[in-house]
Design an enzyme around this catalytic site. Structure first.
Site, PDB file in Angstrom:
ATOM      1  N   HIS A  38      -3.778  -2.189  -6.700  1.00  0.00           N
ATOM      2  CA  HIS A  38      -3.144  -0.928  -7.057  1.00  0.00           C
ATOM      3  C   HIS A  38      -4.230   0.053  -7.493  1.00  0.00           C
ATOM      4  O   HIS A  38      -5.116  -0.305  -8.273  1.00  0.00           O
ATOM      5  CB  HIS A  38      -2.170  -1.106  -8.241  1.00  0.00           C
ATOM      6  N   GLY A  78       0.349  13.981  -3.720  1.00  0.00           N
ATOM      7  CA  GLY A  78      -1.075  13.987  -4.059  1.00  0.00           C
ATOM      8  C   GLY A  78      -1.433  12.746  -4.848  1.00  0.00           C
ATOM      9  O   GLY A  78      -0.585  11.899  -5.128  1.00  0.00           O
ATOM     10  N   LYS A  79      -2.702  12.632  -5.236  1.00  0.00           N
ATOM     11  CA  LYS A  79      -3.197  11.409  -5.879  1.00  0.00           C
ATOM     12  C   LYS A  79      -2.978  11.362  -7.387  1.00  0.00           C
ATOM     13  O   LYS A  79      -2.860  10.303  -7.965  1.00  0.00           O
ATOM     14  CB  LYS A  79      -4.703  11.247  -5.591  1.00  0.00           C
ATOM     15  N   ASP A 107       0.828  -1.220   0.000  1.00  0.00           N
ATOM     16  CA  ASP A 107       0.000   0.000   0.000  1.00  0.00           C
ATOM     17  C   ASP A 107       0.859   1.266   0.000  1.00  0.00           C
ATOM     18  O   ASP A 107       0.445   2.310   0.482  1.00  0.00           O
ATOM     19  CB  ASP A 107      -0.958   0.023   1.208  1.00  0.00           C
ATOM     20  N   GLY A 128       1.281   1.577  -7.570  1.00  0.00           N
ATOM     21  CA  GLY A 128       0.508   1.746  -8.809  1.00  0.00           C
ATOM     22  C   GLY A 128       0.766   3.084  -9.456  1.00  0.00           C
ATOM     23  O   GLY A 128       0.856   3.206 -10.680  1.00  0.00           O
ATOM     24  N   ALA A 143      -3.638  -8.540  -4.224  1.00  0.00           N
ATOM     25  CA  ALA A 143      -2.943  -7.244  -4.254  1.00  0.00           C
ATOM     26  C   ALA A 143      -3.810  -6.228  -4.967  1.00  0.00           C
ATOM     27  O   ALA A 143      -4.552  -6.566  -5.883  1.00  0.00           O
ATOM     28  CB  ALA A 143      -1.620  -7.397  -4.988  1.00  0.00           C
TER      29      ALA A 143
END
Length: 467
Positions: free
Chosen positions: A81, A457-458, A53, A57, A79
């Site tokens: 991502h 950030g994402k 985690d 990804g 798993a």
């Protein structure tokens, strides 16, 4: 086979079926063999350096944008991502997250265990979000093992038994990964090549395997005929995607110039050999799994990037020395939205543990690090980093194998002032607050590994590249 031979300048040209082959003198062949050949293409590897985690990804997505091939080498749909593109959130479990790149081939290697209903369900969900043409660019190794529905049911029963016997389960995802790898190790597992070959032969082997588990677990509910019917339909959908994985990788590695990316699932501390056993997954999610899970010779492994979260998280049970089971842990959990992609379970949170990351580096030999989710620390007035372990007031020189020891360690921390301002909009290292820069430089100095990316950030744009 007919052949014509002619001698020319000490070389013999042999025509086989009309195709000329130049044969060099034996001496020159031997001389060329003695000169080491540098691999034409090397694989770039992205691995988790903690308990998973970490945001692998996102790093893979960044590197996959100009990759030619993106590979998965181990694990299964245990798993998860998450990749955010144009504000759309894609969740990947079996599909390599590089499948978003329409110019790249995605490859699921022999080390992966595949639950076919899970694979097609995942593709369907992401199809609705905008993923297109995945079947045209996905290849699956014929040597990959299959996770059956009864493997998943057995996973649940085993967890229940552990809970009753010891009062502590392993916290598995119940996706059948452990039982499938058990079948593989017991040599009664079934592979993709079995499914897409003679189905009658496959059916006989499947019934034997199902009966094996029914004998071990009398309460197991298996509808053998129904699952076989489902598998027969999947075999037809699967057949065009299946390839000889060893030959596929060999051609990719020795052919024309290609960028080949390998995305690891799970993480170093979940590795079956090097992780916090028994609270681990059932595959090698360290760098060795790249060689065994894809058929890649070690000399073809290039850069290995370790993904490190700016703090530490863990899903499920098991020792966690820097865990903050308090308001701080709750703050990290809520700010970081620390919920498992696969299970939906809340993750336990704590300070960055550099003893743990240094251990992951010992095993994997990271070329550089991607430090993710730095922005989650933006509101903290002070930040701690674990830098040493002691047990009974005695320093531990290395990361312990014994989990009873790990549960008893005391952590020595280095404390840093926080920056108490937002970093989400920052796009260069120089723009980061000096306190954040110092935090990152300390991590580099401690590990003796450079930080190449910083996540704030994402989105794709929220990755600061240092070099």
């Amino acid at each position: 086979m007919a052949s014509d031979s002619t001698m020319s300048n000490g070389r013999e040209t042999v025509s086989l079926n009309g195709e000329p082959v130049v044969k060099r003198p034996r001496e020159s062949v031997q001389e060329s063999l003695r000169v080491p050949k540098e691999p034409q293409n090397k694989v770039t590897v992205v691995l988790g350096a903690q308990w998973g985690d970490e945001g692998k990804g996102k790093v893979v997505d960044l590197l996959a944008m100009d990759a030619d091939i993106v590979c998965r080498c181990q694990g299964g749909n245990n798993a998860g991502h998450t990749v955010v593109v144009d504000k759309v959130e894609y969740d990947f479990h079996l599909l390599p997250s590089g499948v978003l790149n329409k110019k790249a081939v995605s490859f699921i290697g022999n080390g992966v265990v595949i639950h076919l209903p899970g694979l097609f369900e995942e593709a369907e969900k992401n199809l609705q979000k905008g993923l297109q043409g995945w079947e045209e660019r996905l290849k699956i190794s014929d040597r990959a093992h299959i996770v059956f529905n009864f493997h998943q049911a057995v996973d649940g029963i085993q967890e229940q038994q552990r809970q009753q016997q010891e009062g502590k389960n392993l916290g598995t995802t119940k996706k059948g990964i452990g039982p499938a790898y058990s079948s593989k190790a017991a040599r009664n597992g079934l592979r993709v090549c079995d499914l897409v070959s003679d189905f009658k032969v496959f059916e006989d082997k499947f019934r034997v395997l199902a009966e094996h588990f029914l004998t071990m677990y009398p309460n197991l509910n298996v509808d053998i005929d129904s699952e076989l019917q489902q598998l027969k339909e999947y075999a037809e959908r699967l057949r065009p995607l299946v390839t000889d994985g060893v030959y596929f990788m060999h051609k990719a590695l020795t052919g024309p110039n290609k960028k080949i990316l390998v995305e690891g699932a799970n993480a170093a501390l979940l590795d079956i050999d090097f992780g916090t056993y028994p609270f681990v997954t059932s595959s090698n999610c360290t760098v060795g799994g790249v060689c065994t899970g894809l058929g890649v010779p070690p000399s073809y492994v290039g850069r290995v990037y370790g993904v490190v979260k700016a703090y530490t998280t863990r899903v499920g049970v098991g020792a966690f020395p820097t865990e903050q089971n308090n308001e701080l842990g709750a703050l990290l959990q809520s700010r970081g939205r620390e919920v498992g992609v696969t299970t939906g379970r809340k993750r336990r949170c704590g300070w960055l543990d550099l003893i743990l990351v240094r251990y992951a580096h010992m095993v994997n030999g990271f070329s550089a690090i991607a430090l993710t989710k730095l922005d989650i620390l933006d509101t903290l007035p002070e930040i701690k980093v674990g830098v040493a372990y002691t047990v009974d007031d005695k320093p531990l020189p290395s990361f312990p194998a014994n989990m009873d020891v790990l549960t008893r360690v005391s952590v020595k921390y280095e404390t840093f002032p926080g920056w108490c301002c937002g970093t989400e909009g920052v796009r260069s290292f120089e723009q980061l607050p000096s306190q954040a820069q110092n935090y990152i430089r300390f991590i580099e100095d401690f590990l003796q590994v450079p930080v190449k990316w910083i996540g704030v950030g994402k989105s794709r744009e929220s990755m600061i590249k240092l070099f």
